[in-house]
Design a protein around this motif. Structure first.
Motif, PDB file in Angstrom:
ATOM      1  N   LEU A 208       3.313  -1.930 -11.157  1.00 59.17           N
ATOM      2  CA  LEU A 208       1.887  -1.789 -11.448  1.00 59.17           C
ATOM      3  C   LEU A 208       1.185  -1.161 -10.243  1.00 59.17           C
ATOM      4  O   LEU A 208       1.376  -1.599  -9.113  1.00 59.17           O
ATOM      5  CB  LEU A 208       1.268  -3.159 -11.760  1.00 59.17           C
ATOM      6  N   THR A 209       0.399  -0.126 -10.491  1.00 60.73           N
ATOM      7  CA  THR A 209      -0.265   0.615  -9.425  1.00 60.73           C
ATOM      8  C   THR A 209      -1.761   0.687  -9.706  1.00 60.73           C
ATOM      9  O   THR A 209      -2.174   0.943 -10.831  1.00 60.73           O
ATOM     10  CB  THR A 209       0.301   2.048  -9.341  1.00 60.73           C
ATOM     11  N   VAL A 210      -2.536   0.443  -8.671  1.00 55.79           N
ATOM     12  CA  VAL A 210      -3.984   0.599  -8.765  1.00 55.79           C
ATOM     13  C   VAL A 210      -4.412   1.588  -7.689  1.00 55.79           C
ATOM     14  O   VAL A 210      -4.101   1.409  -6.500  1.00 55.79           O
ATOM     15  CB  VAL A 210      -4.712  -0.751  -8.600  1.00 55.79           C
ATOM     16  N   ALA A 211      -5.100   2.642  -8.106  1.00 56.66           N
ATOM     17  CA  ALA A 211      -5.541   3.683  -7.174  1.00 56.66           C
ATOM     18  C   ALA A 211      -6.731   3.193  -6.349  1.00 56.66           C
ATOM     19  O   ALA A 211      -7.413   2.230  -6.713  1.00 56.66           O
ATOM     20  CB  ALA A 211      -5.923   4.937  -7.955  1.00 56.66           C
TER      21      ALA A 211
ATOM     22  N   ILE B 166      -5.897  -4.658  -7.157  1.00 55.05           N
ATOM     23  CA  ILE B 166      -4.707  -4.869  -7.983  1.00 55.05           C
ATOM     24  C   ILE B 166      -4.571  -6.330  -8.397  1.00 55.05           C
ATOM     25  O   ILE B 166      -4.116  -6.649  -9.490  1.00 55.05           O
ATOM     26  CB  ILE B 166      -3.433  -4.375  -7.260  1.00 55.05           C
ATOM     27  N   ARG B 167      -4.998  -7.233  -7.530  1.00 60.14           N
ATOM     28  CA  ARG B 167      -4.909  -8.664  -7.849  1.00 60.14           C
ATOM     29  C   ARG B 167      -5.857  -9.021  -8.997  1.00 60.14           C
ATOM     30  O   ARG B 167      -5.521  -9.822  -9.872  1.00 60.14           O
ATOM     31  CB  ARG B 167      -5.222  -9.500  -6.606  1.00 60.14           C
ATOM     32  N   ILE B 168      -7.029  -8.401  -8.982  1.00 62.50           N
ATOM     33  CA  ILE B 168      -7.992  -8.631 -10.061  1.00 62.50           C
ATOM     34  C   ILE B 168      -7.444  -8.086 -11.374  1.00 62.50           C
ATOM     35  O   ILE B 168      -7.510  -8.744 -12.418  1.00 62.50           O
ATOM     36  CB  ILE B 168      -9.349  -7.988  -9.716  1.00 62.50           C
TER      37      ILE B 168
ATOM     38  N   ASN C 144      -3.234   5.796  -0.745  1.00 65.21           N
ATOM     39  CA  ASN C 144      -4.512   5.134  -0.970  1.00 65.21           C
ATOM     40  C   ASN C 144      -4.444   4.115  -2.113  1.00 65.21           C
ATOM     41  O   ASN C 144      -5.443   3.533  -2.495  1.00 65.21           O
ATOM     42  CB  ASN C 144      -5.597   6.182  -1.286  1.00 65.21           C
ATOM     43  N   ALA C 145      -3.230   3.915  -2.665  1.00 64.61           N
ATOM     44  CA  ALA C 145      -3.050   3.011  -3.804  1.00 64.61           C
ATOM     45  C   ALA C 145      -2.325   1.736  -3.367  1.00 64.61           C
ATOM     46  O   ALA C 145      -1.862   1.625  -2.228  1.00 64.61           O
ATOM     47  CB  ALA C 145      -2.251   3.708  -4.902  1.00 64.61           C
ATOM     48  N   CYS C 146      -2.230   0.784  -4.290  1.00 62.79           N
ATOM     49  CA  CYS C 146      -1.442  -0.423  -4.068  1.00 62.79           C
ATOM     50  C   CYS C 146      -0.480  -0.586  -5.240  1.00 62.79           C
ATOM     51  O   CYS C 146      -0.849  -0.373  -6.395  1.00 62.79           O
ATOM     52  CB  CYS C 146      -2.331  -1.664  -3.959  1.00 62.79           C
ATOM     53  N   VAL C 147       0.770  -0.954  -4.914  1.00 60.45           N
ATOM     54  CA  VAL C 147       1.829  -1.073  -5.923  1.00 60.45           C
ATOM     55  C   VAL C 147       2.506  -2.431  -5.779  1.00 60.45           C
ATOM     56  O   VAL C 147       2.749  -2.897  -4.663  1.00 60.45           O
ATOM     57  CB  VAL C 147       2.888   0.048  -5.747  1.00 60.45           C
ATOM     58  N   ILE C 148       2.825  -3.049  -6.924  1.00 59.82           N
ATOM     59  CA  ILE C 148       3.650  -4.254  -6.899  1.00 59.82           C
ATOM     60  C   ILE C 148       5.105  -3.802  -6.909  1.00 59.82           C
ATOM     61  O   ILE C 148       5.577  -3.188  -7.867  1.00 59.82           O
ATOM     62  CB  ILE C 148       3.360  -5.167  -8.105  1.00 59.82           C
ATOM     63  N   THR C 149       5.812  -4.080  -5.823  1.00 53.29           N
ATOM     64  CA  THR C 149       7.194  -3.613  -5.686  1.00 53.29           C
ATOM     65  C   THR C 149       8.219  -4.716  -5.909  1.00 53.29           C
ATOM     66  O   THR C 149       9.393  -4.438  -6.148  1.00 53.29           O
ATOM     67  CB  THR C 149       7.415  -3.007  -4.291  1.00 53.29           C
TER      68      THR C 149
ATOM     69  N   PRO D  52       0.852  -1.203   0.000  1.00 54.19           N
ATOM     70  CA  PRO D  52       0.000   0.000   0.000  1.00 54.19           C
ATOM     71  C   PRO D  52       0.881   1.244   0.000  1.00 54.19           C
ATOM     72  O   PRO D  52       1.871   1.303   0.740  1.00 54.19           O
ATOM     73  CB  PRO D  52      -0.784  -0.116   1.312  1.00 54.19           C
ATOM     74  N   GLN D  53       0.559   2.184  -0.839  1.00 58.54           N
ATOM     75  CA  GLN D  53       1.270   3.472  -0.868  1.00 58.54           C
ATOM     76  C   GLN D  53       0.209   4.552  -0.937  1.00 58.54           C
ATOM     77  O   GLN D  53      -0.403   4.776  -1.971  1.00 58.54           O
ATOM     78  CB  GLN D  53       2.229   3.542  -2.060  1.00 58.54           C
TER      79      GLN D  53
END
Length: 198
Positions: free
Chosen positions: A143-146, A154-156, A79-84, A76-77
């Motif tokens: 990849l980032t999903v707000a 993000i998984r979906i 309010n978003a989620c990022v694959i790091t 989580p970054q």
């Protein structure tokens, strides 16, 4: 003996399991032989038809499978989620026929040419698998999903994108096989030379 049509199709069978960072990685490639018998090219090919790996309702000369797993980190970054982190582990297995006994010298020469061509064909499938994994890695790292602080959306989204990439890779394999296995194609020519040889 002349064979005008390819009786035993080659198959690329794919097992897909999720999860990459930009660190260098290398696929582990292994050959898994299956035993065949015969003292002539025709006998060897007949044995392939009886003992080759299953491919649907028939048997294949050879096939390529893979196991792909990932070490993946979602963060989580705000309010978003990022694959790091996104590190693949890829194992490619080429299943190929291997005579169980020494062959007469003339047949051995024909066999060596045949199996070299078959192995080269399967390695093209291996290359498309490696290219797919690199595409997944490039697409997913960062990849980032707000509006996804719980890292569920993000998984979906990742699953949707993985499906598209996987489908393209499978279609590429089918297109390649259609040419190689078709009338007058490279694999058919290899079979004819083996069967009509000594």
């Amino acid at each position: 003996m002349t064979i005008s049509f390819l009786t035993y199709a080659m198959a690329a069978v794919f097992a897909f399991a999720p999860a990459a960072a930009r660190a260098e990685w290398q696929a582990l490639e292994e050959v898994r032989p299956y035993s065949i018998s015969g003292k002539t090219g025709a006998e060897l090919y007949e044995s392939i038809g009886a003992r080759g790996p299953e491919a649907g309702t028939s048997r294949a000369i050879a096939h390529t499978t893979f196991k792909l797993t990932w070490t993946r980190k979602y963060e989580p970054q705000g309010n978003a989620c990022v694959i790091t982190t996104n590190r693949p582990k890829l194992i490619i297995t080429y299943t190929l026929p291997k005579p169980s006994a020494a062959l007469p010298p003339a047949v051995e020469g024909s066999w060596n040419a045949f199996i070299a061509g078959v192995h080269a064909h399967e390695r093209v499938h291996g290359d498309t698998i490696k290219a797919m994994v690199k595409e997944i890695e490039a697409m997913s790292i960062g990849l980032t999903v707000a509006d996804d602080p719980a890292c569920k959306k993000i998984r979906i989204e990742l699953t949707r994108r993985l499906g598209e990439i996987s489908q393209r890779q499978r279609q590429s394999g089918r297109d390649f096989d259609k040419i190689e296995l078709g009338d007058g194609g490279n694999i058919q020519q290899l079979i004819l030379k083996l069967v009509n040889g000594p």
